[in-house]
Design an enzyme around this catalytic site. Sequence first.
Site, PDB file in Angstrom:
ATOM      1  N   HIS A  81      -1.967  -2.361  -9.626  1.00 37.39           N
ATOM      2  CA  HIS A  81      -3.014  -1.813  -8.756  1.00 37.39           C
ATOM      3  C   HIS A  81      -4.221  -2.727  -8.800  1.00 37.39           C
ATOM      4  O   HIS A  81      -4.533  -3.287  -9.857  1.00 37.39           O
ATOM      5  CB  HIS A  81      -3.422  -0.403  -9.223  1.00 37.39           C
ATOM      6  CG  HIS A  81      -4.129   0.367  -8.176  1.00 37.39           C
ATOM      7  ND1 HIS A  81      -5.481   0.245  -7.965  1.00 37.39           N
ATOM      8  CD2 HIS A  81      -3.673   1.238  -7.241  1.00 37.39           C
ATOM      9  CE1 HIS A  81      -5.820   1.018  -6.955  1.00 37.39           C
ATOM     10  NE2 HIS A  81      -4.748   1.634  -6.493  1.00 37.39           N
TER      11      HIS A  81
ATOM     12  N   ASP B 210       2.694   5.656  -6.458  1.00 38.22           N
ATOM     13  CA  ASP B 210       3.922   5.636  -5.669  1.00 38.22           C
ATOM     14  C   ASP B 210       5.191   5.585  -6.525  1.00 38.22           C
ATOM     15  O   ASP B 210       6.290   5.700  -6.000  1.00 38.22           O
ATOM     16  CB  ASP B 210       3.915   4.416  -4.731  1.00 38.22           C
ATOM     17  CG  ASP B 210       2.837   4.526  -3.670  1.00 38.22           C
ATOM     18  OD1 ASP B 210       2.701   5.616  -3.100  1.00 38.22           O
ATOM     19  OD2 ASP B 210       2.127   3.541  -3.417  1.00 38.22           O
TER      20      ASP B 210
ATOM     21  N   HIS C  83       0.872  -1.193   0.000  1.00 36.43           N
ATOM     22  CA  HIS C  83       0.000   0.000   0.000  1.00 36.43           C
ATOM     23  C   HIS C  83       0.903   1.236   0.000  1.00 36.43           C
ATOM     24  O   HIS C  83       1.798   1.345  -0.839  1.00 36.43           O
ATOM     25  CB  HIS C  83      -0.920  -0.121   1.219  1.00 36.43           C
ATOM     26  CG  HIS C  83      -2.066   0.831   1.288  1.00 36.43           C
ATOM     27  ND1 HIS C  83      -2.441   1.657   0.267  1.00 36.43           N
ATOM     28  CD2 HIS C  83      -2.958   1.076   2.303  1.00 36.43           C
ATOM     29  CE1 HIS C  83      -3.493   2.376   0.638  1.00 36.43           C
ATOM     30  NE2 HIS C  83      -3.830   2.038   1.869  1.00 36.43           N
TER      31      HIS C  83
HETATM   32  N1  CMC Z   1       5.439  -6.772 -10.072  1.00 38.58           N
HETATM   33  C1  CMC Z   1       5.338  -7.993 -10.649  1.00 38.58           C
HETATM   34  N2  CMC Z   1       4.202  -8.694 -10.773  1.00 38.58           N
HETATM   35  C2  CMC Z   1       3.097  -8.138 -10.261  1.00 38.58           C
HETATM   36  C3  CMC Z   1       3.087  -6.865  -9.651  1.00 38.58           C
HETATM   37  C4  CMC Z   1       4.320  -6.178  -9.563  1.00 38.58           C
HETATM   38  N3  CMC Z   1       4.391  -4.975  -8.971  1.00 38.58           N
HETATM   39  N4  CMC Z   1       1.848  -6.560  -9.230  1.00 38.58           N
HETATM   40  C5  CMC Z   1       1.077  -7.599  -9.574  1.00 38.58           C
HETATM   41  N5  CMC Z   1       1.817  -8.551 -10.208  1.00 38.58           N
HETATM   42  C6  CMC Z   1       1.322  -9.823 -10.767  1.00 38.58           C
HETATM   43  C7  CMC Z   1       1.084 -10.830  -9.652  1.00 38.58           C
HETATM   44  O1  CMC Z   1       2.200 -11.632  -9.430  1.00 38.58           O
HETATM   45  C8  CMC Z   1      -0.092 -11.608 -10.197  1.00 38.58           C
HETATM   46  O2  CMC Z   1       0.396 -12.563 -11.118  1.00 38.58           O
HETATM   47  P1  CMC Z   1      -0.350 -13.973 -11.282  1.00 38.58           P
HETATM   48  O3  CMC Z   1      -1.714 -13.659 -11.772  1.00 38.58           O
HETATM   49  O4  CMC Z   1       0.492 -14.682 -12.276  1.00 38.58           O
HETATM   50  O5  CMC Z   1      -0.350 -14.604  -9.928  1.00 38.58           O
HETATM   51  C9  CMC Z   1      -0.901 -10.577 -10.982  1.00 38.58           C
HETATM   52  O6  CMC Z   1       0.055  -9.555 -11.340  1.00 38.58           O
HETATM   53  C10 CMC Z   1      -2.023  -9.933 -10.180  1.00 38.58           C
HETATM   54  O7  CMC Z   1      -1.451  -9.439  -8.965  1.00 38.58           O
HETATM   55  P2  CMC Z   1      -2.178  -9.500  -7.575  1.00 38.58           P
HETATM   56  O8  CMC Z   1      -1.137  -9.522  -6.505  1.00 38.58           O
HETATM   57  O9  CMC Z   1      -3.186 -10.589  -7.558  1.00 38.58           O
HETATM   58  O10 CMC Z   1      -2.915  -8.119  -7.604  1.00 38.58           O
HETATM   59  P3  CMC Z   1      -3.551  -7.373  -6.369  1.00 38.58           P
HETATM   60  O11 CMC Z   1      -4.661  -6.565  -6.896  1.00 38.58           O
HETATM   61  O12 CMC Z   1      -3.855  -8.342  -5.290  1.00 38.58           O
HETATM   62  O13 CMC Z   1      -2.338  -6.440  -5.836  1.00 38.58           O
HETATM   63  C11 CMC Z   1      -0.846  -4.641  -5.652  1.00 38.58           C
HETATM   64  C12 CMC Z   1      -2.198  -5.114  -6.182  1.00 38.58           C
HETATM   65  C13 CMC Z   1      -0.774  -3.126  -5.767  1.00 38.58           C
HETATM   66  C14 CMC Z   1      -0.721  -4.990  -4.171  1.00 38.58           C
HETATM   67  C15 CMC Z   1       0.287  -5.298  -6.469  1.00 38.58           C
HETATM   68  O14 CMC Z   1       0.195  -4.898  -7.807  1.00 38.58           O
HETATM   69  C16 CMC Z   1       1.670  -4.981  -5.913  1.00 38.58           C
HETATM   70  O15 CMC Z   1       2.147  -5.669  -4.997  1.00 38.58           O
HETATM   71  N6  CMC Z   1       2.353  -3.896  -6.426  1.00 38.58           N
HETATM   72  C17 CMC Z   1       3.620  -3.486  -5.897  1.00 38.58           C
HETATM   73  C18 CMC Z   1       3.424  -2.665  -4.657  1.00 38.58           C
HETATM   74  C19 CMC Z   1       2.868  -1.284  -4.960  1.00 38.58           C
HETATM   75  O16 CMC Z   1       3.346  -0.576  -5.832  1.00 38.58           O
HETATM   76  N7  CMC Z   1       1.865  -0.871  -4.174  1.00 38.58           N
HETATM   77  C20 CMC Z   1       1.241   0.441  -4.296  1.00 38.58           C
HETATM   78  C21 CMC Z   1      -0.172   0.341  -4.774  1.00 38.58           C
HETATM   79  S1  CMC Z   1      -0.881   1.907  -5.308  1.00 38.58           S
HETATM   80  C22 CMC Z   1      -0.895   2.960  -3.965  1.00 38.58           C
HETATM   81  C23 CMC Z   1      -1.441   2.464  -2.696  1.00 38.58           C
HETATM   82  O17 CMC Z   1      -2.346   1.641  -2.632  1.00 38.58           O
HETATM   83  O18 CMC Z   1      -0.965   2.925  -1.685  1.00 38.58           O
END
Ligand code: CMC
Length: 429
Positions: free
Chosen positions: A308, A365, A267
């Site tokens: 996201h 971010d 987050h």
């Molecule tokens: N790098 C590599 N792969 C990724 C990333 C990433 N940053 N984000 C998602 N994926 C992949 C993930 O491995 C998954 O693959 P698969 O379907 O093969 O298992 C797929 O994309 C879907 O990801 P998810 O984890 O199921 O998606 P989510 O909606 O649960 O998570 C997220 C969203 C923001 C937590 C995630 O994208 C992430 O960890 N990003 C990096 C951390 C980040 O930048 N966070 C800030 C978010 S925006 C501001 C805020 O909320 O504060």
Amino acid sequence: MSEKPMILTDQNSGESVELPINRGTEGEPTFEIKAVPSKLGYFTYDPGYAATASCTSKITFIDGGMGILRYRGYPIEQLAEQSDFLEVAFLLMNGELPNRAEYDEFTAEITYHSMVHEKLNTFISGFHYDAHPMAMMAGVVGSLAAFYHAKLDMSDPGHRKLAAMRMISKMPTIAAACYRHHMGWPTAYPPNGLNYCERFLHMMFSVPAETYEVSSVAARAFDLLFILHADHEQNASTSTVRLVGSTGANPYACVAAGISALWGPAHGGANEQVLKMLEQIGDVSNVPKFVAKAKDRDDPFRMMGFGHRVYKNFDPRATIIREAAHEVLSELGQSDPLMDLALELERIALEDEYFIEKKLYPNVDFYSGIIYRALGIPVSMFTVMFAIARTVGWVSQWLEQSDNPTRIGRPRQVYAGETERNYVDIDQR
Ligand code: CMC
């Protein structure tokens, strides 16, 4: 003509239940599942709440497919260009843009509450000098209920509003005090002749030995970043604030919980992690290696600042912040190799099949840290900047919920543990 309900049928028992459809003013419709447990004997299973709307809200709208973000109907691009943070705060809290008199009254009130109880500084001085500022923020904000307990009757709308205003107002003072404690600098009191962002910068960086002139470039950049971070509908920290609020807990406790949720690297903590990641990548030539790591299922590394839950398109905030980062660096006459690195990382990632297929774009971010760094904010304080801005969203959402109280938030579970068994005496195990 009213809309026909959804019908859910249990193919095993043949029992059916009608699920009324709810439509908001925009966005996907939802169907209500309240009757499912009593009629069919099932609960619904949705880990991460990816398919569940937890409340009805009139504050913020996101269309993740189109990359649209609006506060109270106003496009984020217009607010970023034409408004200022306190006007946006008024808008989020009250539903309408203020007229001139309302704006003046609101900013005067926010200014008036900017000082904190002197004993709060004593409290802050009890932390170790290298405590993480987010840990300090969560503790100090939680403690506000102890300092301002006289007006905490949550059935009184006046008390609720006062607590909300106090938090918006005091958050920069507390953030700066945490930073100054780390630096070993004396307490800085809020100079009320300055505006919100100028005041914050003054409290952060002024020292008794010198006159401190607030940079207008820095103050404007903060104002923009604060607008962009102010609210984002039911994200993890806001949902935390609402969940804690649903128990009737006081608003300081709710926001302290929100701060804790925000700190996580998935987050708001991502802004700190992005900077650390860029430093680790070090050079443009290493970008492909890190992109490969992010794609490797066996590697826990994720591209921080990418992806996201809701946006499956450009995060409109990231687009604005990227432009602002260019402007701030140019206005300050700085160049930052990490900016070049971030641009190259974005370029390569957006051409990559993995990122395209999973619709992973830079989020809010990704570029914000470049601006904070240019303005002298230490990396460990990045998420604190997010918390200052998001306080407006947290209190607005908490006020909305408190004005229309719902039931306590209480999810169910799929129990997968042991079935009943008999206790065995310790010597018999
Ligand atoms: N790098 C590599 N792969 C990724 C990333 C990433 N940053 N984000 C998602 N994926 C992949 C993930 O491995 C998954 O693959 P698969 O379907 O093969 O298992 C797929 O994309 C879907 O990801 P998810 O984890 O199921 O998606 P989510 O909606 O649960 O998570 C997220 C969203 C923001 C937590 C995630 O994208 C992430 O960890 N990003 C990096 C951390 C980040 O930048 N966070 C800030 C978010 S925006 C501001 C805020 O909320 O504060």
